[in-house]
Design an enzyme around this catalytic site. Structure first.
Site, short mmCIF file in Angstrom:
data_model
loop_
_atom_site.label_atom_id
_atom_site.label_comp_id
_atom_site.label_asym_id
_atom_site.label_seq_id
_atom_site.Cartn_x
_atom_site.Cartn_y
_atom_site.Cartn_z
N HIS A 26 -18.49 -1.25 -13.71
CA HIS A 26 -18.39 -2.57 -14.35
C HIS A 26 -19.14 -2.57 -15.69
CE1 HIS A 26 -18.14 -4.32 -10.03
NE2 HIS A 26 -16.95 -4.48 -10.57
N LYS A 47 -12.82 -11.84 0.13
CA LYS A 47 -13.78 -10.75 0.37
C LYS A 47 -15.01 -11.26 1.10
CE LYS A 47 -12.32 -8.01 -3.57
NZ LYS A 47 -12.67 -7.44 -4.87
N ARG A 96 -8.30 1.14 -12.85
CA ARG A 96 -8.22 2.39 -12.07
C ARG A 96 -6.77 2.56 -11.68
NH1 ARG A 96 -12.92 -0.02 -8.41
NH2 ARG A 96 -11.25 -1.51 -8.30
N SER A 136 -16.82 -2.01 -5.87
CA SER A 136 -17.85 -2.74 -5.13
C SER A 136 -17.55 -2.74 -3.64
CB SER A 136 -17.95 -4.18 -5.63
OG SER A 136 -18.37 -4.21 -6.95
#
Ligand code: PNS
Length: 166
Positions: A17, A41, A90, A126
């Site tokens: 990040h 999440k 990604r 994360s």
């Protein structure tokens, strides 16, 4: 003046990040790091804790500020004069990120700039950090030192609480 937002859950903030925030801060005038709460999440840190940790890590860049946001990202952009959403990309994220970028552009015209994740952080997320830490793995290589310490402490207290429940 060009203002960009780096949005995310940052639970916790990783080297990946910070790499994207730093690179964004080099190409625009102002960066707002916006901490959202992804309701799908299971979070480790509260949004306020994440803002506090990010603010400390981002203090090294004079054109970066950190804040909470709720609701639609495009509404946050409109309210704060933000023209660009900046995101690290990604390979595995391409399809979902593309979908969100196109939806956001369709909603208000705000565009998304993708920065390819630096190769050394390409596998770091994360959610994987939370999983590895929860199961006792070493996440220190992926996080700033203070964030790693807080992550390990939080996981330890959670795991102790879970053991008490058995
Ligand atoms: O780090 P994350 O969890 O991938 O961040 C996701 C986040 C917070 C950037 C994303 O969920 C988001 O933009 N949420 C705001 C709500 C919204 O605008 N939803 C529509 C997306 S097209």
């Amino acid at each position: 003046m060009t203002r960009a937002v780096c949005p995310g859950s940052f639970d916790p903030v990783t080297h990946g990040h910070l790499d994207v925030i730093e690179r964004t801060a080099r190409v625009v005038d102002d960066v707002v790091v916006a901490v959202g709460n992804n309701i799908s999440k299971n979070s480790l840190f509260t949004p306020d804790e994440r803002v506090e940790m990010l603010a400390e890590e981002c203090a090294q860049w004079s054109n970066v500020e950190v804040t909470l946001f709720g609701g639609l990202l495009v509404d946050f952009c409109a309210a704060h004069g933000i023209a660009i959403i900046s995101k690290g990309l990604r390979a595995a994220d391409l399809s979902y990120e593309l979908q969100m970028a196109q939806m956001n552009r369709q909603l208000t015209g705000v565009d998304t700039m993708f920065l390819p994740t630096s190769p050394q952080w390409a596998f770091v997320s994360s959610s994987l950090v939370r999983e590895v830490a929860t199961l006792g793995g070493d996440v220190a290589p992926f996080l700033p030192a203070k964030i790693a310490a807080r992550t390990m402490a939080r996981v330890a207290s959670r795991n102790a609480g879970a053991a008490d429940d058995v």
